[in-house]
Design an enzyme around this catalytic site. Structure first.
Site, PDB file in Angstrom:
ATOM      1  N   ARG B 259      -8.530  -1.615   4.351  1.00 24.27           N
ATOM      2  CA  ARG B 259      -8.108  -0.480   3.524  1.00 24.27           C
ATOM      3  C   ARG B 259      -7.534  -1.053   2.236  1.00 24.27           C
ATOM      4  O   ARG B 259      -6.386  -1.486   2.202  1.00 24.27           O
ATOM      5  CB  ARG B 259      -7.048   0.322   4.281  1.00 24.27           C
ATOM      6  CG  ARG B 259      -6.703   1.653   3.648  1.00 24.27           C
ATOM      7  CD  ARG B 259      -5.469   2.243   4.319  1.00 24.27           C
ATOM      8  NE  ARG B 259      -4.262   1.652   3.790  1.00 24.27           N
ATOM      9  CZ  ARG B 259      -3.152   1.424   4.478  1.00 24.27           C
ATOM     10  NH1 ARG B 259      -3.071   1.712   5.734  1.00 24.27           N
ATOM     11  NH2 ARG B 259      -2.092   0.885   3.885  1.00 24.27           N
ATOM     12  N   HIS B 263      -2.409   4.038   2.474  1.00 25.50           N
ATOM     13  CA  HIS B 263      -2.806   4.907   3.600  1.00 25.50           C
ATOM     14  C   HIS B 263      -3.156   6.293   3.071  1.00 25.50           C
ATOM     15  O   HIS B 263      -4.234   6.810   3.304  1.00 25.50           O
ATOM     16  CB  HIS B 263      -1.667   5.000   4.621  1.00 25.50           C
ATOM     17  CG  HIS B 263      -1.835   6.126   5.598  1.00 25.50           C
ATOM     18  ND1 HIS B 263      -2.788   6.124   6.581  1.00 25.50           N
ATOM     19  CD2 HIS B 263      -1.185   7.312   5.718  1.00 25.50           C
ATOM     20  CE1 HIS B 263      -2.712   7.260   7.276  1.00 25.50           C
ATOM     21  NE2 HIS B 263      -1.757   7.990   6.770  1.00 25.50           N
ATOM     22  N   TYR B 272       5.057  -3.171   2.977  1.00 25.76           N
ATOM     23  CA  TYR B 272       4.725  -3.853   4.240  1.00 25.76           C
ATOM     24  C   TYR B 272       3.613  -4.894   4.156  1.00 25.76           C
ATOM     25  O   TYR B 272       3.294  -5.531   5.139  1.00 25.76           O
ATOM     26  CB  TYR B 272       4.382  -2.815   5.323  1.00 25.76           C
ATOM     27  CG  TYR B 272       3.335  -1.792   4.923  1.00 25.76           C
ATOM     28  CD1 TYR B 272       1.980  -2.109   4.934  1.00 25.76           C
ATOM     29  CD2 TYR B 272       3.704  -0.512   4.517  1.00 25.76           C
ATOM     30  CE1 TYR B 272       1.013  -1.185   4.564  1.00 25.76           C
ATOM     31  CE2 TYR B 272       2.750   0.418   4.139  1.00 25.76           C
ATOM     32  CZ  TYR B 272       1.412   0.081   4.168  1.00 25.76           C
ATOM     33  OH  TYR B 272       0.466   0.996   3.791  1.00 25.76           O
TER      34      TYR B 272
END
Lengths: 326, 364
Positions: B259, B263, B272
């Protein structure tokens, strides 16, 4: 006193309880490193470590199911459902176990745990991120259901929920997360589960609401008060189940008129329950039918249409006026 | 009885086109030129649409959405390998595949701007494209039921279900794989392992060495593929479909991808993961390597690329214009679709809703 928004206030309550009691465990999807998608658990993993702040795999039923096990074994888990719309995957564990462990073992086994979940609409979110389904949980005997309406009571109630001997669903109105700030004392404040808050006293009519609907409700009450000089009593329910029947009945017995404001659909709802309660306990004091200002019995529309489906200040004003004029 | 091994398993891996766009000649599926160019074009269109949506979201012209940039190969190749009678059962990061299946180019904008109209499929299509599914892994079970129905009706077709890496932790995922195997239902499960479930890295999502091996536990052929290699995606899905058509039951495909974006637009990956990691995966993204291959094969050149980019920009521009010109969203549509037939109490609430709406217009 620091002025905090609701996200910061709940975070403060969680951090203080974790510091006070090492049996308190925070768990859920993205609650650790990410600090929660709404940042409610921000910095907890830095303060308390990954053993007490568990970033779990993606599985809601497993989150609650394992939290039940932790609670049975003496921990006090605070589990997060990322959105209430995903909480139904754990409904079997809630209905089948969390809510009934005490009853089925005649009190020998209990599950003191908290499930936090953001809920409600008005934030232009995707499907399944906007519903108000407090009635699902409130309908299940053995469930305690809390809905704070502002930073200060959110902090006090999360502390109360963690210390409570029973499983608590703590529903956080996400529309209110960052909508406003309040002074929240550093010093411990423990809310009272099962107690509604009398926000404002009055003799002519009682308005009852909770969660994100408290803000438009209070604005509407201020408008009607200013226009008509009516004395309106306002109750913030705070605990949905077990409901503070005494506060509701006492108020409506005094005023004789009542309006209930909720975001959730109308049928089989908390508002319906309040009306049933008033029918049982205050019917002969009523001078007007109790009015429900609610969402509609439709599948929550995507956000393009959502706004007009949530009660507005204007609609609440008109509902109060109609009930006053009945 | 002595202790002994009673079962042994292997997890096959397939890559045909490597990250540099070099093909393994032994594995070259020899796809016809028009099919290769078709796959490439859809991938380019998906990327362009995704990036335009990102811009529109930042400008407040659509709402929150989850980009699929970097993951174009698997859903596009799968959709191109599928037949008209197959069912496409997606999650929410298969933009390219949805477009291949005939979703109007305006639909993603409508959906992510908060209108159910974005789920409408054109009347002309066979409507075997289910809407975007947000509840993680829940759609896997629908694919099983569809597969069962196809088998029952003796249709030579299959259901193709997509899910992410995080989905493999959900009960619904495991229940779906088990049902599909028990029923030998014609289903192709494709897990887009994009390494991250919001902030949860793949290696913390599950201790399993591969996601593919989860399928083996349910006794179905399972494979891990390079999900950024459109050729491997195409071949693996075609083989799985063939097996399903021939009564061989379900297949599980783990498509390893990444990805490259957030998100959803509400997410900040900087909390993160490192940008170094993202940069590394940018080197392996699927469009560039396919273009390199097409160029080496001498069926594509810079002029064609430039013409395609111009054409696709115009197509995307046009879709945005059409989307933004749409305005006739009747407010009370939700009352039409609560039930299949009209109900008095719902109609009474519709009247109340419309009265409230009129009065609220006066409030403003």
């Amino acid at each position: 006193m620091p002025k905090l928004n609701m996200v910061q206030a709940i975070n403060l309550g969680l951090a203080q309880e974790m510091a006070r009691d090492d049996s308190v465990i925070v768990m859920g999807e993205d609650v650790g490193v990410d600090g929660g998608v709404f940042r409610v658990t921000d910095q907890l993993i830095e303060k308390f470590g990954a053993e007490r702040v568990l970033d779990t795999p993606l599985a809601e039923s497993a989150i609650l199911g394992s939290a039940i096990g932790m609670a049975l074994a003496g921990l006090r888990p605070v589990a997060e459902m990322q959105f209430s719309g995903f909480s139904y995957l754990m409904l079997a564990q809630w209905e089948g176990h969390a809510s009934r462990y005490r009853a089925r073992t005649l009190g020998q086994f209990t599950v003191p745990l908290v499930v936090r979940m953001p809920f409600g609409g008005g934030v232009r979110a995707l499907e399944h991120h906007s519903e108000s389904r407090e009635a699902y949980y409130a309908h299940t005997p053995g469930s305690k259901v809390l809905i704070p309406s502002g930073p200060r009571n959110a902090r006090a109630l999360i502390v109360a929920a963690i210390r409570d001997p029973d499983p608590v669903v703590f529903m956080e109105p996400k529309h209110s997360y960052r909508a406003f700030r309040e002074e929240v004392p550093e010093a411990e404040e423990v809310g009272k589960i099962g107690k509604a808050q009398l926000v404002q006293e009055g003799n002519d009519l009682t308005v009852i609401s909770w969660g994100a609907m408290m803000r438009p409700t209070r604005k509407a009450v201020a408008a009607v008060t200013e226009q008509r000089g009516a004395g309106i009593e306002v109750i913030d329910l705070l605990t949905i189940a077990p409901m503070d029947a005494g506060a509701v009945v006492a108020s409506v017995t005094k005023t004789g008129r009542c309006v209930v404001v909720q975001e959730a659909p109308r049928s089989f709802s908390v508002a319906s329950e309040i009306i049933a309660l008033l029918n049982d306990e205050a019917l002969l004091y009523l001078e007007a039918p109790v009015k429900r200002l609610t969402g509609y019995d439709v599948v929550t529309p995507y956000f393009g249409r959502e706004k007009s489906y949530i009660p507005t200040v204007g609609r609440i004003v008109r509902g109060i006026e109609e009930t006053l004029d009945f | 009885m002595p202790r002994k091994q009673i079962a042994q398993f292997e997890v096959p891996y397939l890559q045909i086109l490597d990250a540099q766009g070099q093909i393994d000649p032994q594995l070259d599926p020899q796809l016809p030129t028009d099919e290769l160019l078709r796959i490439y074009r859809w991938m380019v269109l998906a990327r362009a649409t995704d990036q335009r949506m990102l811009k529109l979201q930042r400008q407040g012209r659509i709402g929150t959405f989850g980009p699929s940039t970097g993951q174009e190969a698997i859903s596009v190749a799968a959709a191109c390998a599928m037949g008209d009678d197959d069912w496409f059962v997606g999650a929410f990061r298969e933009l390219g595949g949805r477009l291949v299946r005939g979703e109007p180019l305006t639909s993603p904008y409508l959906f992510y701007n908060g209108y159910e109209e974005g789920n409408l499929q054109p009347e002309s299509s066979r409507q075997r494209l289910l809407p975007i599914n947000i509840i993680v892994a829940s759609q896997c079970l629908h694919a099983v039921g569809i597969g069962y129905a196809l088998k029952y009706r003796q249709e030579r077709a299959a259901a193709v279900a997509f899910m992410g890496d995080g989905a493999t932790s959900e009960g619904d995922f495991h229940e779906a794989l088990n049902f599909a195997a028990v029923w030998q239902a014609p289903v192709v499960f494709i897990s887009q392992n994009n390494q991250w479930a919001i902030s949860m890295p793949r290696e913390q999502q599950t201790r399993s060495q591969t996601l593919a091996q989860k399928g083996i536990a349910y006794e179905m052929p399972s494979i891990q593929i390079d999900g950024n290699d459109a050729l491997a995606c195409y071949v693996a899905v075609r083989e799985a479909l063939q097996r399903a058509y021939d009564g061989g039951g379900p297949t599980f495909i783990e498509a390893v991808t990444y990805r490259l974006m957030m998100h959803t637009t509400a997410d900040d990956p900087g909390r993160y993961r490192t940008s170094a990691e993202e940069d590394e995966w940018w080197q392996q993204e699927p469009l560039g390597r396919l273009r390199t291959y097409l160029t080496a094969k001498k069926i594509w050149d810079d002029d064609q690329e430039e013409a395609l980019q111009t054409e696709i920009k115009a197509e995307v521009d046009q879709a945005v214009v059409e989307f933004e010109a749409m305005g006739n969203f009747l407010p009370d549509i939700p009352f039409d679709h609560v039930y299949g037939t009209r109900h008095a109490s719902i109609e009474q609430q519709r009247r109340e809703f419309l009265t409230n709406l009129e009065q609220e217009a006066g409030d403003a």
